[in-house]
Design a protein around this motif. Structure first.
Motif, PDB file in Angstrom:
ATOM      1  N   ASP A 157       7.281   8.511  15.154  1.00 26.77           N
ATOM      2  CA  ASP A 157       8.660   8.559  15.640  1.00 26.77           C
ATOM      3  C   ASP A 157       9.154   7.166  16.021  1.00 26.77           C
ATOM      4  N   GLY A 158      10.407   6.921  15.698  1.00 27.58           N
ATOM      5  CA  GLY A 158      11.026   5.652  16.058  1.00 27.58           C
ATOM      6  C   GLY A 158      10.833   4.555  15.036  1.00 27.58           C
ATOM      7  N   HIS A 159      10.170   4.882  13.912  1.00 22.37           N
ATOM      8  CA  HIS A 159       9.901   3.873  12.882  1.00 22.37           C
ATOM      9  C   HIS A 159      10.386   4.369  11.527  1.00 22.37           C
ATOM     10  N   ASP A 160      10.694   3.422  10.650  1.00 18.45           N
ATOM     11  CA  ASP A 160      11.219   3.757   9.325  1.00 18.45           C
ATOM     12  C   ASP A 160      10.145   3.763   8.240  1.00 18.45           C
ATOM     13  N   PHE A 161       9.068   3.024   8.447  1.00 22.30           N
ATOM     14  CA  PHE A 161       7.943   3.008   7.509  1.00 22.30           C
ATOM     15  C   PHE A 161       6.750   2.433   8.239  1.00 22.30           C
ATOM     16  N   ALA A 162       5.635   2.311   7.538  1.00 22.58           N
ATOM     17  CA  ALA A 162       4.419   1.803   8.176  1.00 22.58           C
ATOM     18  C   ALA A 162       3.809   0.696   7.331  1.00 22.58           C
ATOM     19  N   LEU A 163       3.224  -0.286   8.006  1.00 22.83           N
ATOM     20  CA  LEU A 163       2.501  -1.373   7.345  1.00 22.83           C
ATOM     21  C   LEU A 163       1.111  -1.462   7.964  1.00 22.83           C
ATOM     22  N   LEU A 164       0.095  -1.207   7.154  1.00 22.73           N
ATOM     23  CA  LEU A 164      -1.290  -1.251   7.622  1.00 22.73           C
ATOM     24  C   LEU A 164      -1.909  -2.583   7.229  1.00 22.73           C
ATOM     25  N   LEU A 165      -2.507  -3.273   8.205  1.00 22.21           N
ATOM     26  CA  LEU A 165      -3.054  -4.613   8.017  1.00 22.21           C
ATOM     27  C   LEU A 165      -4.569  -4.565   7.964  1.00 22.21           C
ATOM     28  N   THR A 166      -5.164  -5.130   6.899  1.00 23.12           N
ATOM     29  CA  THR A 166      -6.621  -5.103   6.751  1.00 23.12           C
ATOM     30  C   THR A 166      -7.151  -6.432   6.238  1.00 23.12           C
ATOM     31  N   HIS A 167      -8.415  -6.701   6.587  1.00 21.76           N
ATOM     32  CA  HIS A 167      -9.100  -7.919   6.154  1.00 21.76           C
ATOM     33  C   HIS A 167     -10.538  -7.575   5.768  1.00 21.76           C
ATOM     34  N   ASP A 168     -10.914  -7.795   4.506  1.00 19.91           N
ATOM     35  CA  ASP A 168     -12.297  -7.612   4.076  1.00 19.91           C
ATOM     36  C   ASP A 168     -13.076  -8.892   4.365  1.00 19.91           C
ATOM     37  N   VAL A 169     -14.126  -8.786   5.161  1.00 18.14           N
ATOM     38  CA  VAL A 169     -14.918  -9.968   5.521  1.00 18.14           C
ATOM     39  C   VAL A 169     -16.022 -10.121   4.488  1.00 18.14           C
ATOM     40  N   ASP A 170     -15.742 -10.870   3.427  1.00 19.63           N
ATOM     41  CA  ASP A 170     -16.694 -11.063   2.339  1.00 19.63           C
ATOM     42  C   ASP A 170     -17.568 -12.300   2.549  1.00 19.63           C
ATOM     43  N   ARG A 171     -16.901 -13.453   2.719  1.00 17.55           N
ATOM     44  CA  ARG A 171     -17.620 -14.721   2.846  1.00 17.55           C
ATOM     45  C   ARG A 171     -16.996 -15.556   3.962  1.00 17.55           C
ATOM     46  N   PRO A 172     -17.457 -15.387   5.189  1.00 17.53           N
ATOM     47  CA  PRO A 172     -16.924 -16.214   6.273  1.00 17.53           C
ATOM     48  C   PRO A 172     -17.520 -17.624   6.296  1.00 17.53           C
ATOM     49  N   TYR A 173     -18.517 -17.867   5.420  1.00 16.84           N
ATOM     50  CA  TYR A 173     -19.117 -19.199   5.324  1.00 16.84           C
ATOM     51  C   TYR A 173     -18.891 -19.746   3.918  1.00 16.84           C
TER      52      TYR A 173
END
Length: 312
Positions: free
Chosen positions: A17-33
């Motif tokens: 409620d109160g929103h027009d759409f949704a944005l889901l934020l994700t990050h795949d941690v593959d190679r932090p080095y």
């Protein structure tokens, strides 16, 4: 095995409620080095060869971008999900693969979940309200016991059950992979999508492949599908703006993936700025923005609903 997964269907769109759409934020941690990649870039980029070789020096690690991601999101007042990978290291693969370029691409330069630095950053993320989930390894999509072990190891670092995640390289065997996820207690998967094409390829909503509380969030945009913003920022942003506008106009659930290393300005110029602008645009235009687990709760996805009730 029965499934109600309809890749051509539009899914249900339970926007809070109160929103027009949704944005889901994700990050795949593959190679932090950044490891052997420095040698590859030094050989292929003569103009910046010295810079790439410097990345091999002790204390230099441009791919460690957790703090920058967290600062950007905290300033915008949002949270995201980081998916941890428990991939088999190259040294544990059959010796015949050690000289294979594919094996180096898949297994070289990975990280260890017991690394104190990884454990510390996970503690910081969880304390700050970020979701930490499971990034199933390359071969786990059709191996329930392997996935079970990986989930347990990730949870030993997180300190609590993980609620969902994404398969490495978007590997899926539908519906068997999702049956493994559901059997292991996961509430969602965020794998269906493309690394080279952006768009709502599986409709504008979320899907329930087993017609129960397990849901699927298709991937709308991976940063690798954008025109290089370092070469043409306007072209990259235009793709994002078009997708956001489509999401708003269709009360859609949009999901994006930015790997943490793409926040390295020297190696991937412009990607962090595009991400920041994408999130800000969504917030300015009435979106609910956050992690998949938080959206699952905010949209009451644990309660089976009539999809027709949420379709405009």
């Amino acid at each position: 095995m029965t499934t109600d997964w309809d890749p051509d269907g539009d899914g249900e769109r339970p926007i809070p409620d109160g929103h027009d759409f949704a944005l889901l934020l994700t990050h795949d941690v593959d190679r932090p080095y950044k490891t052997h990649q420095s040698l590859y870039y030094a050989l292929s980029d003569s103009g910046r060869r010295l810079q790439h070789l410097r990345d091999l020096l002790p204390g230099r690690n441009p791919y460690w971008q957790f703090d920058r991601v967290a600062r950007i999101e905290d300033k915008l007042g949002v949270r995201s999900a980081f998916y941890l990978l428990d991939e088999q290291p190259l040294r544990e693969r059959p010796p015949g693969e050690w000289l294979s370029m594919d094996a180096w691409r898949l297994y070289g330069g990975r990280y260890d979940l017991t690394d104190p630095a990884i454990r510390s950053v996970v503690d910081d993320l969880r304390a700050g309200g970020w979701e930490v989930g499971l990034h199933g390894s390359y071969e786990s999509f059709d191996d329930r016991e392997r996935l079970r072990r990986e989930k347990a190891r990730v949870e030993s670092v997180v300190g609590e059950p993980v609620r969902g995640g994404r398969q490495h390289y978007l590997n899926l065997d539908v519906p068997e992979t999702w049956a493994h996820h559901r059997a292991l207690g996961l509430q969602y998967d965020a794998s269906p999508g493309s690394s080279s094409e952006a768009g709502f390829r599986y409709g504008h909503g979320v899907h329930r492949p087993f017609d129960d509380e397990f849901v699927v969030f298709p991937l709308t945009l991976m940063e690798t599908a954008l025109p290089d913003p370092g070469e043409d920022y306007d072209a990259a942003w235009a793709v994002c703006e078009d997708l956001l506008t489509e999401a708003r106009d269709n009360r859609a659930v949009m999901s994006v993936l930015w790997h943490p290393r793409y926040f390295t300005e020297r190696d991937f110029p412009g990607y962090a700025a595009v991400y920041r602008e994408l999130v800000a645009w969504a917030l300015d235009h009435g979106a609910w923005v956050g992690s998949p687990a938080d959206f699952y709760d905010a949209a009451d996805l644990g309660e089976r609903v009539d999809p027709a009730a949420h379709t405009p």
